[in-house]
Design a protein around this motif. Structure first.
Motif, mmCIF file in Angstrom:
data_model
loop_
_atom_site.group_PDB
_atom_site.id
_atom_site.type_symbol
_atom_site.label_atom_id
_atom_site.label_comp_id
_atom_site.label_asym_id
_atom_site.label_seq_id
_atom_site.Cartn_x
_atom_site.Cartn_y
_atom_site.Cartn_z
ATOM 1 N N PHE A 125 0.838 -1.206 0.000
ATOM 2 C CA PHE A 125 0.000 0.000 0.000
ATOM 3 C C PHE A 125 0.876 1.261 0.000
ATOM 4 O O PHE A 125 0.647 2.201 -0.778
ATOM 5 N N ASP A 126 1.893 1.288 0.850
ATOM 6 C CA ASP A 126 2.784 2.453 0.940
ATOM 7 C C ASP A 126 3.579 2.653 -0.347
ATOM 8 O O ASP A 126 3.732 3.778 -0.833
ATOM 9 N N VAL A 127 4.086 1.556 -0.899
ATOM 10 C CA VAL A 127 4.909 1.638 -2.111
ATOM 11 C C VAL A 127 4.085 2.140 -3.295
ATOM 12 O O VAL A 127 4.516 3.038 -4.031
ATOM 13 N N VAL A 128 2.896 1.582 -3.479
ATOM 14 C CA VAL A 128 2.031 2.022 -4.577
ATOM 15 C C VAL A 128 1.651 3.491 -4.401
ATOM 16 O O VAL A 128 1.625 4.260 -5.372
ATOM 17 N N SER A 129 1.403 3.914 -3.180
ATOM 18 C CA SER A 129 1.060 5.317 -2.911
ATOM 19 C C SER A 129 2.220 6.242 -3.258
ATOM 20 O O SER A 129 2.029 7.298 -3.873
ATOM 21 N N LYS A 130 3.434 5.859 -2.870
ATOM 22 C CA LYS A 130 4.612 6.668 -3.183
ATOM 23 C C LYS A 130 4.798 6.813 -4.690
ATOM 24 O O LYS A 130 5.072 7.904 -5.197
ATOM 25 N N ILE A 131 4.669 5.702 -5.381
ATOM 26 C CA ILE A 131 4.864 5.736 -6.835
ATOM 27 C C ILE A 131 3.773 6.584 -7.489
ATOM 28 O O ILE A 131 4.057 7.418 -8.356
ATOM 29 N N THR A 132 2.537 6.379 -7.073
ATOM 30 C CA THR A 132 1.418 7.135 -7.627
ATOM 31 C C THR A 132 1.617 8.637 -7.433
ATOM 32 O O THR A 132 1.381 9.435 -8.351
ATOM 33 N N ASN A 133 2.049 9.037 -6.253
ATOM 34 C CA ASN A 133 2.242 10.457 -5.954
ATOM 35 C C ASN A 133 3.352 11.090 -6.787
ATOM 36 O O ASN A 133 3.405 12.320 -6.905
ATOM 37 N N ALA A 134 4.217 10.251 -7.354
ATOM 38 C CA ALA A 134 5.304 10.764 -8.183
ATOM 39 C C ALA A 134 4.953 10.772 -9.668
ATOM 40 O O ALA A 134 5.778 11.160 -10.501
ATOM 41 N N CYS A 135 3.726 10.365 -10.002
ATOM 42 C CA CYS A 135 3.325 10.245 -11.402
ATOM 43 C C CYS A 135 2.596 11.488 -11.909
ATOM 44 O O CYS A 135 1.908 12.171 -11.147
ATOM 45 N N ALA A 136 2.728 11.724 -13.196
ATOM 46 C CA ALA A 136 1.941 12.772 -13.850
ATOM 47 C C ALA A 136 0.474 12.340 -13.890
ATOM 48 O O ALA A 136 0.144 11.165 -13.717
ATOM 49 N N LYS A 137 -0.407 13.300 -14.147
ATOM 50 C CA LYS A 137 -1.851 13.031 -14.044
ATOM 51 C C LYS A 137 -2.357 12.029 -15.077
ATOM 52 O O LYS A 137 -3.389 11.375 -14.871
ATOM 53 N N ASP A 138 -1.655 11.886 -16.202
ATOM 54 C CA ASP A 138 -2.076 10.932 -17.233
ATOM 55 C C ASP A 138 -1.020 9.852 -17.470
ATOM 56 O O ASP A 138 -0.893 9.312 -18.564
ATOM 57 N N ALA A 139 -0.266 9.529 -16.439
ATOM 58 C CA ALA A 139 0.853 8.594 -16.554
ATOM 59 C C ALA A 139 0.402 7.186 -16.924
ATOM 60 O O ALA A 139 -0.734 6.776 -16.651
ATOM 61 N N HIS A 140 1.333 6.432 -17.511
ATOM 62 C CA HIS A 140 1.126 5.014 -17.796
ATOM 63 C C HIS A 140 1.911 4.182 -16.784
ATOM 64 O O HIS A 140 2.917 4.633 -16.237
ATOM 65 N N TRP A 141 1.427 2.973 -16.564
ATOM 66 C CA TRP A 141 2.082 2.047 -15.635
ATOM 67 C C TRP A 141 2.189 0.695 -16.314
ATOM 68 O O TRP A 141 1.187 0.082 -16.671
ATOM 69 N N LEU A 142 3.419 0.228 -16.490
ATOM 70 C CA LEU A 142 3.674 -1.124 -17.000
ATOM 71 C C LEU A 142 3.896 -2.037 -15.803
ATOM 72 O O LEU A 142 4.753 -1.770 -14.957
ATOM 73 N N TYR A 143 3.115 -3.104 -15.757
ATOM 74 C CA TYR A 143 3.164 -4.022 -14.614
ATOM 75 C C TYR A 143 3.214 -5.458 -15.120
ATOM 76 O O TYR A 143 2.466 -5.833 -16.026
ATOM 77 N N ALA A 144 4.105 -6.243 -14.552
ATOM 78 C CA ALA A 144 4.138 -7.678 -14.852
ATOM 79 C C ALA A 144 4.445 -8.431 -13.571
ATOM 80 O O ALA A 144 5.283 -7.991 -12.775
ATOM 81 N N ASP A 145 3.764 -9.543 -13.366
ATOM 82 C CA ASP A 145 4.012 -10.309 -12.143
ATOM 83 C C ASP A 145 3.311 -11.661 -12.213
ATOM 84 O O ASP A 145 2.579 -11.951 -13.157
ATOM 85 N N PHE A 146 3.543 -12.446 -11.172
ATOM 86 C CA PHE A 146 2.862 -13.731 -11.050
ATOM 87 C C PHE A 146 1.438 -13.500 -10.557
ATOM 88 O O PHE A 146 1.113 -12.457 -9.989
ATOM 89 N N GLN A 147 0.596 -14.487 -10.786
ATOM 90 C CA GLN A 147 -0.780 -14.402 -10.320
ATOM 91 C C GLN A 147 -1.295 -15.796 -9.992
ATOM 92 O O GLN A 147 -0.775 -16.805 -10.480
ATOM 93 N N ILE A 148 -2.307 -15.836 -9.140
ATOM 94 C CA ILE A 148 -3.019 -17.083 -8.844
ATOM 95 C C ILE A 148 -4.431 -16.902 -9.373
ATOM 96 O O ILE A 148 -5.250 -16.186 -8.778
#
Length: 213
Positions: A125-148
């Motif tokens: 929660f803290d990490v995502v909040s920090k990253i979000t607060n550093a983003c421009a208003k129309d920023a893109h996010w590339l995400y890759a990870d494992f899932q169940i």
């Protein structure tokens, strides 16, 4: 949490276990990116993704962030071998986003490939909040990870793989969690909506391109 010990072996281990599936997952949506001026690549390790990123994205400024000094050194060596002219666009930061602030603001792209899975729910929660607060208003996010996810067999297979990997990295790198937290809800709440999604390795991995609305 420290990946210095496994850093020299990480790429080889990845290819032995998953062949090229993780790298395919990381790079699957690079061709879908719009023009990017300023990007933060977080937890990208040894630079294998960075080489491909530079081939697809003529980004003016890249901040390459990793908590492992050894991973950053490997990435810098890779850059010197493959893309020397591009080094002037890249700044390397040895910092832990779970403990420290983002190095700058107004990123129009952030990349977190196989990175958010090392945190427990509170830290995530803290990490995502920090990253979000550093983003421009129309920023893109590339995400890759494992899932169940998926059918009974896919979920059983994913649980088996995920438990095995967490046991290994708990021992080798002292990661703070032993279970996989899905960041999708957090990303949704912070305004990053899915534009593209692709699954790999029979549903074990998921790649997403999101944009802040």
């Amino acid at each position: 949490m420290n990946f210095n010990r496994v850093a020299p072996w990480f790429e080889r281990l990845e290819k032995i276990v998953f062949r090229d599936q993780m790298q395919s997952c990381r790079t699957s949506h690079l061709s879908d990116l719009p023009a990017i001026k300023k990007a933060a690549l977080i937890g990208e390790g040894n630079g294998a993704f960075l080489v491909q990123f530079l081939k697809h994205c003529n980004c003016e400024e890249i901040h390459y962030i990793d908590s492992s000094k050894t991973m950053l050194e490997l990435a810098q060596v890779r850059m010197q071998k493959h893309v020397v002219p591009e080094l002037k666009r890249i700044e390397f930061y040895n910092l832990d986003i779970s403990l420290e602030c983002m190095p700058d603001q107004n990123y129009d792209l952030v990349v977190t490939n196989f990175f958010l899975d090392v945190f427990n729910e509170a830290t995530l929660f803290d990490v995502v909040s920090k990253i979000t607060n550093a983003c421009a208003k129309d920023a893109h996010w590339l995400y890759a990870d494992f899932q169940i996810a998926g059918n009974r067999y896919q979920r059983w297979r994913a649980i088996t793989w995920v438990k095995t990997m967490y046991l290994f990295f708990k021992f080798a790198s002292n990661i703070q969690t032993t279970s996989l937290a899905d960041p999708s809800t957090l990303l949704d709440r912070n305004g990053f909506q899915v534009k593209e999604v692709t699954e790999f390795n029979n549903g074990l991995m998921r790649a997403e391109l999101r944009q802040r609305q």
